[in-house]
Design a protein around this motif. Structure first.
Motif, PDB file in Angstrom:
ATOM      1  N   ARG A  17       0.835  -1.208   0.000  1.00 51.80           N
ATOM      2  CA  ARG A  17       0.000   0.000   0.000  1.00 51.80           C
ATOM      3  C   ARG A  17       0.871   1.260   0.000  1.00 51.80           C
ATOM      4  NH1 ARG A  17      -4.276   0.736   4.771  1.00 51.80           N
ATOM      5  NH2 ARG A  17      -5.050  -1.169   3.780  1.00 51.80           N
ATOM      6  N   PHE A  18       1.899   1.255   0.830  1.00 56.12           N
ATOM      7  CA  PHE A  18       2.790   2.424   0.893  1.00 56.12           C
ATOM      8  C   PHE A  18       3.527   2.626  -0.425  1.00 56.12           C
ATOM      9  CE2 PHE A  18       6.990   4.259   2.028  1.00 56.12           C
ATOM     10  CZ  PHE A  18       6.534   5.505   2.438  1.00 56.12           C
ATOM     11  N   ALA A  19       3.987   1.522  -1.029  1.00 55.57           N
ATOM     12  CA  ALA A  19       4.686   1.621  -2.315  1.00 55.57           C
ATOM     13  C   ALA A  19       3.747   2.157  -3.397  1.00 55.57           C
ATOM     14  CB  ALA A  19       5.235   0.257  -2.712  1.00 55.57           C
ATOM     15  N   ASP A  34       0.043   1.743  15.140  1.00 57.37           N
ATOM     16  CA  ASP A  34      -1.158   1.166  14.534  1.00 57.37           C
ATOM     17  C   ASP A  34      -2.325   2.151  14.505  1.00 57.37           C
ATOM     18  OD1 ASP A  34      -0.345  -1.305  13.668  1.00 57.37           O
ATOM     19  OD2 ASP A  34      -0.739  -2.303  15.584  1.00 57.37           O
ATOM     20  N   MET A  35      -2.343   3.105  15.414  1.00 57.27           N
ATOM     21  CA  MET A  35      -3.499   3.998  15.545  1.00 57.27           C
ATOM     22  C   MET A  35      -3.858   4.765  14.273  1.00 57.27           C
ATOM     23  SD  MET A  35      -3.202   5.543  19.389  1.00 57.27           S
ATOM     24  CE  MET A  35      -3.189   4.461  20.821  1.00 57.27           C
ATOM     25  N   ASN A  86      -6.180  13.250   5.119  1.00 56.26           N
ATOM     26  CA  ASN A  86      -5.101  13.555   4.178  1.00 56.26           C
ATOM     27  C   ASN A  86      -3.789  12.868   4.531  1.00 56.26           C
ATOM     28  OD1 ASN A  86      -6.789  15.325   2.712  1.00 56.26           O
ATOM     29  ND2 ASN A  86      -6.378  16.965   4.190  1.00 56.26           N
ATOM     30  N   TYR A  87      -3.882  11.800   5.311  1.00 58.64           N
ATOM     31  CA  TYR A  87      -2.668  11.139   5.780  1.00 58.64           C
ATOM     32  C   TYR A  87      -2.683   9.647   5.458  1.00 58.64           C
ATOM     33  CZ  TYR A  87      -1.773  15.425   8.411  1.00 58.64           C
ATOM     34  OH  TYR A  87      -1.543  16.728   8.764  1.00 58.64           O
ATOM     35  N   GLU A  88      -3.198   9.288   4.288  1.00 61.10           N
ATOM     36  CA  GLU A  88      -3.242   7.877   3.915  1.00 61.10           C
ATOM     37  C   GLU A  88      -1.836   7.311   3.764  1.00 61.10           C
ATOM     38  OE1 GLU A  88      -5.272   4.923   0.562  1.00 61.10           O
ATOM     39  OE2 GLU A  88      -5.310   7.108   0.294  1.00 61.10           O
ATOM     40  N   ARG A  89      -0.926   8.077   3.202  1.00 56.47           N
ATOM     41  CA  ARG A  89       0.446   7.612   3.020  1.00 56.47           C
ATOM     42  C   ARG A  89       1.132   7.404   4.378  1.00 56.47           C
ATOM     43  NH1 ARG A  89       1.637  11.322   0.180  1.00 56.47           N
ATOM     44  NH2 ARG A  89       1.006  10.429  -1.812  1.00 56.47           N
ATOM     45  N   PHE A  90       0.853   8.316   5.313  1.00 55.09           N
ATOM     46  CA  PHE A  90       1.434   8.189   6.651  1.00 55.09           C
ATOM     47  C   PHE A  90       0.882   6.966   7.368  1.00 55.09           C
ATOM     48  CE2 PHE A  90       0.975   9.095  11.237  1.00 55.09           C
ATOM     49  CZ  PHE A  90       2.320   9.104  11.582  1.00 55.09           C
ATOM     50  N   SER A 123       3.132   3.945   8.779  1.00 54.85           N
ATOM     51  CA  SER A 123       3.119   3.539  10.187  1.00 54.85           C
ATOM     52  C   SER A 123       2.706   2.081  10.337  1.00 54.85           C
ATOM     53  CB  SER A 123       2.173   4.445  10.987  1.00 54.85           C
ATOM     54  OG  SER A 123       0.825   4.280  10.554  1.00 54.85           O
ATOM     55  N   GLY A 124       1.767   1.615   9.481  1.00 55.70           N
ATOM     56  CA  GLY A 124       1.400   0.209   9.505  1.00 55.70           C
ATOM     57  C   GLY A 124       2.549  -0.696   9.094  1.00 55.70           C
ATOM     58  N   THR A 125       3.360  -0.233   8.150  1.00 57.24           N
ATOM     59  CA  THR A 125       4.532  -1.012   7.724  1.00 57.24           C
ATOM     60  C   THR A 125       5.554  -1.125   8.847  1.00 57.24           C
ATOM     61  OG1 THR A 125       4.217  -0.229   5.448  1.00 57.24           O
ATOM     62  CG2 THR A 125       6.356  -1.174   5.998  1.00 57.24           C
ATOM     63  N   VAL A 126       5.865  -0.003   9.511  1.00 56.32           N
ATOM     64  CA  VAL A 126       6.825  -0.023  10.614  1.00 56.32           C
ATOM     65  C   VAL A 126       6.294  -0.864  11.770  1.00 56.32           C
ATOM     66  CG1 VAL A 126       8.095   1.397  12.268  1.00 56.32           C
ATOM     67  CG2 VAL A 126       7.732   2.226   9.939  1.00 56.32           C
TER      68      VAL A 126
END
Length: 266
Positions: free
Chosen positions: A63-65, A221-222, A234-238, A242-245
């Protein structure tokens, strides 16, 4: 082991263990005597947890990529890659939902166990409500999976909203409990150090590290359910980052929990 038959067998074992604990009936000599907890083998202790965490890492990583590639929409040769990453993310999401079947039972029994064993009333209340919230989130997660495979004819939009709501509530309660535990462990470690009980201090320091690790994972995770609830529009990328980390931390924690001796050597 992720087959429906294996899942059903696991549920029956867990229910039988719970019934025997409640009634005092011995497990041995019964049909489900093999359900007695024993030291897990390599396959039993590592594969399920690590596989789920790896699936989670791949899901949020893809998702992040994809979101990073969307920053350059003018590059036509990236369009196919973005489509493939989106399909991969959707497939991994559905796969994780299948693997989490009956996970709601774990959280429900966790709430019951916390109510029966936790002595501190604040910690008991926090843990019971947290586990019940996560159990409800899993129930709704199961419903979303049934909708995706066509068993239930219903829109998953509202169900997904309430699933994220229960998830976020559980994470907040878990974080509050983590901060409270961290404060108690730090005080206990300082007390042990002042009294020169170095063995006790080392044990408490280990708990501090483990609690801080899980607390960091909860905080990371929050943003994921918060974005699902449109609290971070507006923070879908963030949230994907954060889910990846958080998934990387989950893999590390699963490995340390399964192999504490090897982790110490490293």
């Amino acid at each position: 082991f992720f087959s429906i038959a294996g899942a059903r067998e696991e549920v029956q074992c867990r229910l039988w263990r719970h019934l025997c604990r409640s009634t005092g009936r011995p497990l041995t000599g019964t049909r489900w005597g093999s359900c007695v907890k024993r030291p897990p083998s390599l396959h039993e202790s590592v594969d399920p947890v690590l596989l789920l965490q790896l699936y989670r890492l791949l899901q949020y990583g893809s998702r992040f990529a994809r979101l990073q590639l969307e920053l350059h929409p003018d590059k036509k040769h990236m369009l196919e890659l973005r489509v493939r990453l989106k399909e991969l993310e959707k497939a991994l999401s559905s796969g994780r939902k299948l693997f989490r079947l009956f996970k709601c039972l774990d959280f429900f029994l966790g709430a019951q166990q916390a109510w029966a064993t936790e002595r501190d009333w604040l910690m008991k209340l926090l843990q019971v409500v947290e586990q019940l919230n996560l159990s409800m989130r899993m129930v709704l997660d199961h419903m979303i999976w049934l909708i995706r495979i066509g068993v239930l004819k219903h829109s998953d939009v509202g169900i997904n909203y309430y699933s994220n709501m229960f998830w976020l509530a559980g994470l907040v309660l878990s974080a509050v409990r983590g901060f409270w535990q961290l404060n108690m462990y730090v005080a206990a470690a300082d007390c042990a150090a002042a009294e020169r009980r170095y063995g006790d201090e080392l044990a408490v320091r280990t708990r501090i590290t483990n609690t801080a690790l899980l607390l960091t994972k909860d905080l990371l995770d929050m943003p994921v359910p918060a974005h699902g609830l449109q609290l971070l529009t507006n923070y879908e990328r963030f949230s994907a980052f954060s889910g990846t980390v958080s998934s990387i931390i989950g893999i590390y924690h699963a490995w340390v929990s399964a192999f504490p001796d090897k982790a110490k050597k490293r």
